[in-house]
Design a protein around this motif. Structure first.
Motif, PDB file in Angstrom:
ATOM      1  N   ASP A 112      87.352  57.140  21.603  1.00  0.00           N
ATOM      2  CA  ASP A 112      88.235  58.089  22.120  1.00  0.00           C
ATOM      3  C   ASP A 112      89.237  57.530  23.194  1.00  0.00           C
ATOM      4  OD1 ASP A 112      86.671  59.535  20.393  1.00  0.00           O
ATOM      5  OD2 ASP A 112      85.939  60.788  21.860  1.00  0.00           O
ATOM      6  N   LEU A 113      89.744  56.270  23.004  1.00  0.00           N
ATOM      7  CA  LEU A 113      90.637  55.817  23.806  1.00  0.00           C
ATOM      8  C   LEU A 113      92.037  55.848  23.606  1.00  0.00           C
ATOM      9  CD1 LEU A 113      88.883  52.378  24.747  1.00  0.00           C
ATOM     10  CD2 LEU A 113      88.714  54.363  25.992  1.00  0.00           C
ATOM     11  N   ASN A 114      92.235  56.109  22.247  1.00  0.00           N
ATOM     12  CA  ASN A 114      93.626  56.450  21.936  1.00  0.00           C
ATOM     13  C   ASN A 114      94.545  57.624  22.405  1.00  0.00           C
ATOM     14  OD1 ASN A 114      93.277  54.269  19.980  1.00  0.00           O
ATOM     15  ND2 ASN A 114      92.636  55.863  18.262  1.00  0.00           N
ATOM     16  N   GLU A 115      93.847  58.570  22.615  1.00  0.00           N
ATOM     17  CA  GLU A 115      94.334  59.599  23.580  1.00  0.00           C
ATOM     18  C   GLU A 115      94.719  59.750  24.929  1.00  0.00           C
ATOM     19  OE1 GLU A 115      90.432  62.245  24.122  1.00  0.00           O
ATOM     20  OE2 GLU A 115      91.737  62.642  22.482  1.00  0.00           O
ATOM     21  N   LEU A 116      94.215  58.412  25.741  1.00  0.00           N
ATOM     22  CA  LEU A 116      94.611  58.131  27.057  1.00  0.00           C
ATOM     23  C   LEU A 116      95.803  57.460  27.318  1.00  0.00           C
ATOM     24  CD1 LEU A 116      90.768  57.212  28.207  1.00  0.00           C
ATOM     25  CD2 LEU A 116      91.861  59.280  28.001  1.00  0.00           C
ATOM     26  N   ASN A 117      96.447  57.658  28.430  1.00  0.00           N
ATOM     27  CA  ASN A 117      97.656  57.097  28.937  1.00  0.00           C
ATOM     28  C   ASN A 117      96.940  55.980  29.601  1.00  0.00           C
ATOM     29  OD1 ASN A 117      97.417  58.108  31.509  1.00  0.00           O
ATOM     30  ND2 ASN A 117      98.539  60.019  30.836  1.00  0.00           N
ATOM     31  N   ILE A 118      98.278  55.228  30.204  1.00  0.00           N
ATOM     32  CA  ILE A 118      97.917  54.028  30.979  1.00  0.00           C
ATOM     33  C   ILE A 118      97.105  54.252  32.551  1.00  0.00           C
ATOM     34  CG2 ILE A 118     100.242  54.045  32.126  1.00  0.00           C
ATOM     35  CD1 ILE A 118      98.182  50.773  31.380  1.00  0.00           C
ATOM     36  N   LYS A 119      97.512  55.586  33.033  1.00  0.00           N
ATOM     37  CA  LYS A 119      96.688  55.889  34.219  1.00  0.00           C
ATOM     38  C   LYS A 119      95.490  56.248  33.999  1.00  0.00           C
ATOM     39  CE  LYS A 119     101.056  57.315  36.639  1.00  0.00           C
ATOM     40  NZ  LYS A 119     101.648  58.443  37.473  1.00  0.00           N
ATOM     41  N   GLU A 120      95.425  56.890  32.994  1.00  0.00           N
ATOM     42  CA  GLU A 120      93.875  57.229  32.579  1.00  0.00           C
ATOM     43  C   GLU A 120      93.064  55.911  32.053  1.00  0.00           C
ATOM     44  OE1 GLU A 120      94.506  61.614  30.990  1.00  0.00           O
ATOM     45  OE2 GLU A 120      94.672  59.933  29.517  1.00  0.00           O
ATOM     46  N   LEU A 121      93.575  54.991  31.585  1.00  0.00           N
ATOM     47  CA  LEU A 121      92.782  54.039  31.337  1.00  0.00           C
ATOM     48  C   LEU A 121      92.622  52.982  32.519  1.00  0.00           C
ATOM     49  CD1 LEU A 121      94.692  52.643  28.066  1.00  0.00           C
ATOM     50  CD2 LEU A 121      92.551  53.451  28.077  1.00  0.00           C
ATOM     51  N   GLN A 122      93.530  53.130  33.424  1.00  0.00           N
ATOM     52  CA  GLN A 122      93.172  52.145  34.653  1.00  0.00           C
ATOM     53  C   GLN A 122      92.025  52.975  35.378  1.00  0.00           C
ATOM     54  OE1 GLN A 122      97.347  52.216  36.476  1.00  0.00           O
ATOM     55  NE2 GLN A 122      97.887  50.157  35.233  1.00  0.00           N
ATOM     56  N   ALA A 123      92.025  54.420  35.378  1.00  0.00           N
ATOM     57  CA  ALA A 123      91.254  55.170  36.109  1.00  0.00           C
ATOM     58  C   ALA A 123      89.760  54.884  35.517  1.00  0.00           C
ATOM     59  CB  ALA A 123      91.428  56.549  36.030  1.00  0.00           C
ATOM     60  N   LEU A 124      89.804  54.785  34.183  1.00  0.00           N
ATOM     61  CA  LEU A 124      88.527  54.570  33.518  1.00  0.00           C
ATOM     62  C   LEU A 124      88.121  53.001  33.963  1.00  0.00           C
ATOM     63  CD1 LEU A 124      86.367  55.224  31.288  1.00  0.00           C
ATOM     64  CD2 LEU A 124      87.714  54.416  29.530  1.00  0.00           C
ATOM     65  N   GLU A 125      89.054  52.169  34.031  1.00  0.00           N
ATOM     66  CA  GLU A 125      88.526  50.673  34.201  1.00  0.00           C
ATOM     67  C   GLU A 125      87.854  50.818  35.643  1.00  0.00           C
ATOM     68  OE1 GLU A 125      90.426  46.140  34.526  1.00  0.00           O
ATOM     69  OE2 GLU A 125      91.675  47.949  34.328  1.00  0.00           O
ATOM     70  N   SER A 126      88.559  51.611  36.631  1.00  0.00           N
ATOM     71  CA  SER A 126      88.252  51.568  38.042  1.00  0.00           C
ATOM     72  C   SER A 126      86.743  52.178  37.948  1.00  0.00           C
ATOM     73  CB  SER A 126      89.062  52.386  38.882  1.00  0.00           C
ATOM     74  OG  SER A 126      88.499  52.448  40.154  1.00  0.00           O
ATOM     75  N   LYS A 127      86.432  53.153  37.239  1.00  0.00           N
ATOM     76  CA  LYS A 127      85.160  53.716  37.156  1.00  0.00           C
ATOM     77  C   LYS A 127      83.998  52.871  36.734  1.00  0.00           C
ATOM     78  CE  LYS A 127      86.687  58.579  36.728  1.00  0.00           C
ATOM     79  NZ  LYS A 127      86.642  59.782  35.916  1.00  0.00           N
ATOM     80  N   MET A 128      84.288  52.029  35.665  1.00  0.00           N
ATOM     81  CA  MET A 128      83.569  51.060  35.105  1.00  0.00           C
ATOM     82  C   MET A 128      83.016  50.068  35.934  1.00  0.00           C
ATOM     83  SD  MET A 128      84.843  50.968  31.025  1.00  0.00           S
ATOM     84  CE  MET A 128      83.294  50.058  30.736  1.00  0.00           C
ATOM     85  N   ASP A 129      84.151  49.420  36.769  1.00  0.00           N
ATOM     86  CA  ASP A 129      83.948  48.545  37.973  1.00  0.00           C
ATOM     87  C   ASP A 129      82.840  49.044  38.929  1.00  0.00           C
ATOM     88  OD1 ASP A 129      85.472  46.653  36.472  1.00  0.00           O
ATOM     89  OD2 ASP A 129      87.356  47.278  37.598  1.00  0.00           O
ATOM     90  N   SER A 130      83.092  50.207  39.133  1.00  0.00           N
ATOM     91  CA  SER A 130      82.265  50.815  40.327  1.00  0.00           C
ATOM     92  C   SER A 130      80.957  51.048  39.895  1.00  0.00           C
ATOM     93  CB  SER A 130      83.005  52.265  40.684  1.00  0.00           C
ATOM     94  OG  SER A 130      82.203  52.738  41.540  1.00  0.00           O
ATOM     95  N   ALA A 131      80.961  51.440  38.541  1.00  0.00           N
ATOM     96  CA  ALA A 131      79.463  51.865  37.882  1.00  0.00           C
ATOM     97  C   ALA A 131      78.794  50.115  37.792  1.00  0.00           C
ATOM     98  CB  ALA A 131      79.675  52.256  36.686  1.00  0.00           C
TER      99      ALA A 131
END
Length: 221
Positions: A112-131
């Motif tokens: 479900d990544l196709n519906e995300l924009n660049i900011k949402e993808l960056q936020a997701l990456e930040s969450k994964m790094d934190s996790a």
């Protein structure tokens, strides 16, 4: 003598107030029970004291739910409607939270990544790094705890081994005579001090100690 009239106002003394409440509550419950028996009435009394204690009387010929259902039917008031609406609103809120969490889980697994924009993808990456950082810290603490536990066991075994070596030396010292070829004996004891299993292997493989009673000497066979 007749009773004097009591002024109806709040009793300031807490003890007297509690005693009066208890007596009059019991009197009301007694009257309610008499009404139930004499008149076949359905009576419900609910009381809360000034300290928050709950007391209730309900006629034995009806349940609490039945009493409130009868009250709703007679008065035309729906007591459960507002409560039902709050439950429905809470259910919708929890359902939306569950849907959001499922979507985040799928996204963290690469879906479900196709519906995300660049900011949402960056936020997701930040969450994964934190996790990932959190997981590594937890793993480090687990490994550190296990390592400390094993080190403690090793220290305990070393202490037990040292005590066994000291006991062996004391027993040999108490025997009559002297040990010939002392360098060979000290070398063997050094091996035993480093490894208890080495001591056992040495004892199994090397010649046994023989005490010659005639000369009071302790010799290696």
């Amino acid at each position: 003598m007749g009773r004097g009239k009591i002024e109806i106002k709040k009793i300031e003394n807490a003890t007297n107030r509690q005693v009066t409440y208890s007596k009059r509550r019991n009197g009301l419950f007694k009257k309610a029970e008499e009404l139930t028996v004499l008149c076949d009435a359905k009576v419900s009394l609910i009381m809360f004291s000034s300290t928050g204690k709950f007391h209730e009387f309900l006629s034995p010929n009806i349940t609490t739910k039945g009493f409130f259902d009868l009250y709703q039917k007679t008065s035309g008031i729906d007591l459960w409607n507002s409560h039902y609406e709050r439950m429905q609103e809470n259910y919708r809120r929890l359902k939306e939270i569950n849907k959001k969490l499922r979507r985040e889980i799928r996204q963290r697994m690469g879906g479900d990544l196709n519906e995300l924009n660049i900011k949402e993808l960056q936020a997701l990456e930040s969450k994964m790094d934190s996790a990932l950082l959190t997981i590594r810290e937890r793993k480090y603490h687990v490994i550190k705890g296990q390592t400390d536990k094993h080190k403690k066991k090793v220290r305990n075994l070393e202490e037990r081994h040292a005590n066994l070596v000291l006991d062996l030396e004391a027993k040999l010292d108490r025997q009559d005579g002297t040990v010939e070829n002392g360098g060979y004996y000290e070398s063997a004891m050094g091996v035993a001090a480093n490894n208890l299993y080495g001591l056992r292997l040495y004892q199994n493989q090397q010649p046994q100690l023989i005490v010659q009673h005639g000369t009071n000497d302790l010799r290696l066979a």
